[in-house]
Design a protein around this motif. Sequence first.
Motif, PDB file in Angstrom:
ATOM      1  N   TYR A 521      14.912  -7.220 -10.407  1.00 35.20           N
ATOM      2  CA  TYR A 521      14.067  -8.218  -9.761  1.00 35.20           C
ATOM      3  C   TYR A 521      13.660  -7.765  -8.360  1.00 35.20           C
ATOM      4  CZ  TYR A 521      16.509 -11.075 -13.286  1.00 35.20           C
ATOM      5  OH  TYR A 521      17.057 -11.565 -14.444  1.00 35.20           O
ATOM      6  N   PRO A 522      12.369  -7.657  -8.089  1.00 36.05           N
ATOM      7  CA  PRO A 522      11.942  -7.244  -6.750  1.00 36.05           C
ATOM      8  C   PRO A 522      12.490  -8.144  -5.643  1.00 36.05           C
ATOM      9  CG  PRO A 522      10.122  -7.050  -8.283  1.00 36.05           C
ATOM     10  CD  PRO A 522      11.232  -7.729  -9.029  1.00 36.05           C
ATOM     11  N   GLY A 531       9.840   0.839   0.962  1.00 32.97           N
ATOM     12  CA  GLY A 531       8.943  -0.153   1.539  1.00 32.97           C
ATOM     13  C   GLY A 531       7.543   0.337   1.803  1.00 32.97           C
ATOM     14  N   GLU A 532       7.224   1.552   1.382  1.00 34.74           N
ATOM     15  CA  GLU A 532       5.880   2.088   1.609  1.00 34.74           C
ATOM     16  C   GLU A 532       4.840   1.459   0.691  1.00 34.74           C
ATOM     17  OE1 GLU A 532       7.967   5.076  -1.226  1.00 34.74           O
ATOM     18  OE2 GLU A 532       8.486   3.727   0.431  1.00 34.74           O
ATOM     19  N   TYR A 533       5.286   0.689  -0.303  1.00 32.65           N
ATOM     20  CA  TYR A 533       4.355   0.121  -1.280  1.00 32.65           C
ATOM     21  C   TYR A 533       3.955  -1.308  -0.921  1.00 32.65           C
ATOM     22  CZ  TYR A 533       5.750   3.929  -4.436  1.00 32.65           C
ATOM     23  OH  TYR A 533       5.994   5.150  -5.003  1.00 32.65           O
ATOM     24  N   GLU A 534       2.713  -1.666  -1.279  1.00 33.38           N
ATOM     25  CA  GLU A 534       2.295  -3.064  -1.261  1.00 33.38           C
ATOM     26  C   GLU A 534       3.087  -3.799  -2.334  1.00 33.38           C
ATOM     27  OE1 GLU A 534       0.357  -6.550  -2.668  1.00 33.38           O
ATOM     28  OE2 GLU A 534       0.302  -4.675  -3.817  1.00 33.38           O
ATOM     29  N   TYR A 535       3.234  -5.126  -2.233  1.00 32.92           N
ATOM     30  CA  TYR A 535       4.213  -5.858  -3.039  1.00 32.92           C
ATOM     31  C   TYR A 535       4.020  -5.669  -4.543  1.00 32.92           C
ATOM     32  CZ  TYR A 535       7.913  -9.300  -3.613  1.00 32.92           C
ATOM     33  OH  TYR A 535       9.110  -9.905  -3.912  1.00 32.92           O
ATOM     34  N   GLU A 540       5.869  -2.861  -9.597  1.00 33.34           N
ATOM     35  CA  GLU A 540       5.656  -1.940 -10.713  1.00 33.34           C
ATOM     36  C   GLU A 540       6.498  -0.681 -10.540  1.00 33.34           C
ATOM     37  OE1 GLU A 540       1.977   0.341 -13.049  1.00 33.34           O
ATOM     38  OE2 GLU A 540       1.569  -1.243 -11.584  1.00 33.34           O
ATOM     39  N   PHE A 541       6.562  -0.176  -9.315  1.00 34.25           N
ATOM     40  CA  PHE A 541       7.359   1.016  -9.038  1.00 34.25           C
ATOM     41  C   PHE A 541       8.839   0.776  -9.331  1.00 34.25           C
ATOM     42  CE2 PHE A 541      10.206   3.018  -5.933  1.00 34.25           C
ATOM     43  CZ  PHE A 541      10.042   4.352  -6.267  1.00 34.25           C
ATOM     44  N   ARG A 585       2.620  -6.599 -13.711  1.00 32.32           N
ATOM     45  CA  ARG A 585       2.946  -5.313 -13.088  1.00 32.32           C
ATOM     46  C   ARG A 585       4.397  -4.924 -13.375  1.00 32.32           C
ATOM     47  NH1 ARG A 585      -0.993  -4.116  -9.107  1.00 32.32           N
ATOM     48  NH2 ARG A 585       0.124  -2.172  -8.710  1.00 32.32           N
ATOM     49  N   GLN A 586       5.288  -5.893 -13.429  1.00 26.54           N
ATOM     50  CA  GLN A 586       6.670  -5.588 -13.811  1.00 26.54           C
ATOM     51  C   GLN A 586       6.730  -5.063 -15.245  1.00 26.54           C
ATOM     52  OE1 GLN A 586       9.673  -8.681 -12.652  1.00 26.54           O
ATOM     53  NE2 GLN A 586       7.893  -9.746 -11.824  1.00 26.54           N
TER      54      GLN A 586
END
Length: 651
Positions: A521-522, A531-535, A540-541, A585-586
């Motif tokens: 769970y994000p 934390g380099e990614y947008e939410y 998805e990452f 995205r998940q």
Amino acid sequence: MNTYCSHMSARSRVRATAFLLWVILPFGILYAVPSQPDARATENARVVVGRYELSRDNEGRLLRSRDGWVTAEDISRPAPGFSGVPGVAGVQGFVRIAAVAQDPNNHLRFAAVGADDLYLTTDAGTSWEALDIKSRPTINSSLKFTAVAISPHNPDHLLLGTSYNGFFESTDRGRSFSRLSSGRAFAFMDRGAGFQEEVKALGFDPTERNLMYFELAFGGGSYSYRRNTGEVKSVTDPELVSFMRGGTNAALGVELLHTTTGNGPENARISERAATDDQAAFRRSRAADRTGIYIAAHRARGHLLAEYLDLVAEHGMNSIVVDFKDDFGMLRYHSSNETARAAGAVRPLFDAAELIRAAHERDIYVIARVVVFQDPRLYAYDNHRYALWDSRLDRPWGVFRSSEDGERQVESWVDPYSDFVHQYNVQIAREIQDLGVDEIQFDYIRFPSDGATRDILARHRGENTDRVAALSTFLSKAREALELPIGVDVYGFNAWYRMVYLGQDIEEMARYVDVISPMLYPSHFPRSFHGEYEYLDWAEFLYREGSLRSTVISGGVLIRPYIQAFLIGSELQFSTPYYREYLLRQLAGSREGGASGFTLWNASGRYYMIGEPLLPFTRPAESTSEEAADDQSANEEPVHEDATTEEGERQ
């Protein structure tokens, strides 16, 4: 040519290559055998290749050969020094070894690492000294050790690789350790929230005292490090990278062991393992690619159950997870278990036979969720005999929360070391199996994470055991008793890295279970972690990388992640289009990471985050065919109502 051998002659490079076979040992490959064992010399060090060779089998047993693996002996049990070491003996009675290195100047001296400790021997494994290094303040107690190396320049100089804290060195034979992989030069290893990438292999340069090498797992690359200057450089030399990954000789040595031992004990183990593998393959074929939702027990009946089954079918899913033993320790079906009845734990909320029949009529796979160690009913049973104990207050331990009405207990944990607790849950699982479900899924199979955990006293803990062994022991009993696929739910971080946090070591669990369901769970990850990614990209990452990594770490059992089908905290501000995309995205990340299905989790049973049909994630082949047909139709010329084909038939 890279820096490791740019200063050497061609002849010296060959010598260095042979040397590296001895000192660079990746996770999973313990010892690499030189092609021509003899005594060799380099310009600055003498390397004696002795007759003793150590390796490991697939179970982590430590093996020794004196004849090039024509024959071998198992020295992991009952090797003196292992069996008496507190906190390391697993359920099998031996310490699983992850990596080993030989002193290039002394063929009898080795260093080996298990998940929890570093061991040294000066007699080729006849006796071992355990250093208890996790008691040191510099070492995180939840990580696992993954690599080890001994310097050819100083036998007291050791390198130690870890699963998420980089690598450490000791210059005093393991009495103290300092972390090398810190500071700006190692920023590329940082993943955020205090985590670094796993170290897969370590080694020393044979001629330069201050030059070391390391390789990162999961495609993180190979590097050189100069200890005196702090310089870190990428290494691309094919020979060095090959040896960092174990080389062909190491794999050949292990393979020879498995094919030339005749009718000895190892051959018997192979036959037994083959039969077990066949059974596991059958179970996993049944459990593979299951997609579905979680249903709380009080909703698993009547029209509510019918509506959930409609939802599952509408979106092409094929499974449901239902509480048969819930977070309150209650059995929600009609159980005849005597202990459960005596504990007041039998409180049926649904008719199990009717639920299973209704699901199977629609070809829906039924997964019975069984909450194991968070169990308020067994906690109170027999005057709290099986409860974890509070060593400070001398009372049953629990997790408490303050409220307007005073302090209330919100978690009640039984002792995961207790054989009675194990047998109780195994008996319940066996009873549920006999009802006709398709899979047993154990949840809360861990030690407590909240509350005053430092005060916990496990009164049923035996000698030479630890948290990982406690959970492995339970799962081994469950595996022996059950024919159905077994699944376990684990924290997301415990599936992302090799670790032993709360006892959840998925490498160990995978020896007994068929499905691991990480809760990636994000909302439960620190936002600073990658934390380099947008939410949405981050979500998805997390599922893509988490599914991939857990598959690798667990050794190939089925990974069926729980999908966060609920909002919490700041996520409650998401708009409807945004949170529906969040769910998709998940699912996309799970699919890209090679997950074998998924389960949507919403404790309230309100699956409001589902918008468009989920067929691309549940029936991708059908979805692709439909999309192709739609694309073809879109490219055709429009046909008017009165148009006809060449054969004169109306369209």
